[in-house]
Design an enzyme around this catalytic site. Structure first.
Site, PDB file in Angstrom:
ATOM      1  N   HIS A 143       0.840  -1.201   0.000  1.00 52.68           N
ATOM      2  CA  HIS A 143       0.000   0.000   0.000  1.00 52.68           C
ATOM      3  C   HIS A 143       0.876   1.253   0.000  1.00 52.68           C
ATOM      4  CE1 HIS A 143      -3.691  -2.214   0.640  1.00 52.68           C
ATOM      5  NE2 HIS A 143      -3.103  -2.895   1.598  1.00 52.68           N
ATOM      6  N   ALA A 190      11.142 -18.022  11.419  1.00 47.99           N
ATOM      7  CA  ALA A 190       9.705 -17.871  11.613  1.00 47.99           C
ATOM      8  C   ALA A 190       9.362 -16.453  12.063  1.00 47.99           C
ATOM      9  CB  ALA A 190       9.215 -18.880  12.652  1.00 47.99           C
ATOM     10  N   ARG A 213      23.531 -15.301  10.443  1.00 47.43           N
ATOM     11  CA  ARG A 213      24.582 -16.304  10.193  1.00 47.43           C
ATOM     12  C   ARG A 213      24.736 -16.438   8.679  1.00 47.43           C
ATOM     13  NH1 ARG A 213      23.301 -20.069  13.721  1.00 47.43           N
ATOM     14  NH2 ARG A 213      25.107 -19.771  15.078  1.00 47.43           N
TER      15      ARG A 213
END
Length: 254
Positions: A143, A190, A213
């Site tokens: 948007h 996640a 990493r």
């Protein structure tokens, strides 16, 4: 007045019939559910109403599907697993003519977890053998809010192509924003929110996601991995031996 000796028997019989009927109903519902899921699965041989630009051999789109439109501009490779309620869209809305070229490219061997969304208003490319956890959101559109006096939802959105290299793992609930360029064999943690460029062989996490990493030829993994790599099974181990080993471990732990 003496009690009817048949009453306990009648009640027991009624309870038994009720339990038996409940079991039969449960079995019938589960059988019907499995049949519906099999019948509703989309494959190259059984595409239903969907007419993808390409849908590779061995690919399955589980039932129930999420929102799918613009499928003539969606190309899905071979041996992909697309779970329930996955949304795949090409274009801002259905029934648009998007021109001669595909918009959404999904490579071979890709797994899209349950409830994931891939929104391709401009080009989105997902490389071979990428694995997505549940509820991953990939979009090429954002948007805009340039005009402070106009509702944001009524302002024309911005689009920017997205590419995800082969061999990536995208963790549950990750969001891949317009313009993201993710290299090969990248782990996205996640819940991460990814924008910009991510180099090959990196692990990124956070919102916004940052490299935590990375592997290079010269230095290996930096910072070093905290756990040793898994030891692969010998090539001559058979499934029967693995089952026997699992049974032995279960008996030993018990």
């Amino acid at each position: 007045m003496p009690k009817n000796p048949l009453t306990p028997l009648t009640r027991g019989l009624a309870r038994g019939l009720a339990r038996g009927g409940a079991r039969l109903a449960h079995a019938a519902v589960q059988t019907g559910r499995r049949w519906v899921r099999r019948a509703g699965t989309v494959t190259a041989e059984h595409p239903g109403r969907l007419r993808f630009g390409a849908l590779g051999d061995g690919t399955r789109i589980a039932y129930p599907q999420g929102t799918i439109f613009g499928e003539p501009w969606i190309r899905v490779g071979a041996f992909c697993i697309i779970a329930e309620q996955v949304t795949l869209t090409a274009g801002l809305m259905p029934d648009l003519d998007l021109g001669p070229d595909p918009i959404l490219h999904i490579g071979d061997g890709v797994v899209l977890g349950r409830g994931s969304h891939v929104i391709a208003d401009t080009t989105v490319t997902i490389g071979d053998n990428c694995y997505f956890g549940p509820y991953v959101y990939v979009t090429s559109t954002n948007h805009s809010y340039d005009d402070p006096h106009e509702p944001i939802g009524r302002q024309w959105p911005r689009t920017d192509p997205v590419s995800i290299g082969p061999g990536c793992w995208i963790g549950t609930g990750a969001v891949i924003l317009p313009g993201a360029r993710i290299g090969r064999n990248v782990v996205v943690g996640a819940g991460s929110v990814v924008r910009g460029t991510v180099p090959d062989h990196a692990v990124v996490a956070g919102a916004p996601a940052r490299v935590v990493r990375r592997w290079t030829e010269e230095e290996g993994w930096q910072p070093p991995l905290r756990t040793p790599p898994p030891v692969p099974l010998p090539e001559d181990v058979t499934p029967a031996q693995l089952r026997a080993l699992a049974a032995w471990e279960a008996e030993s732990s018990g």
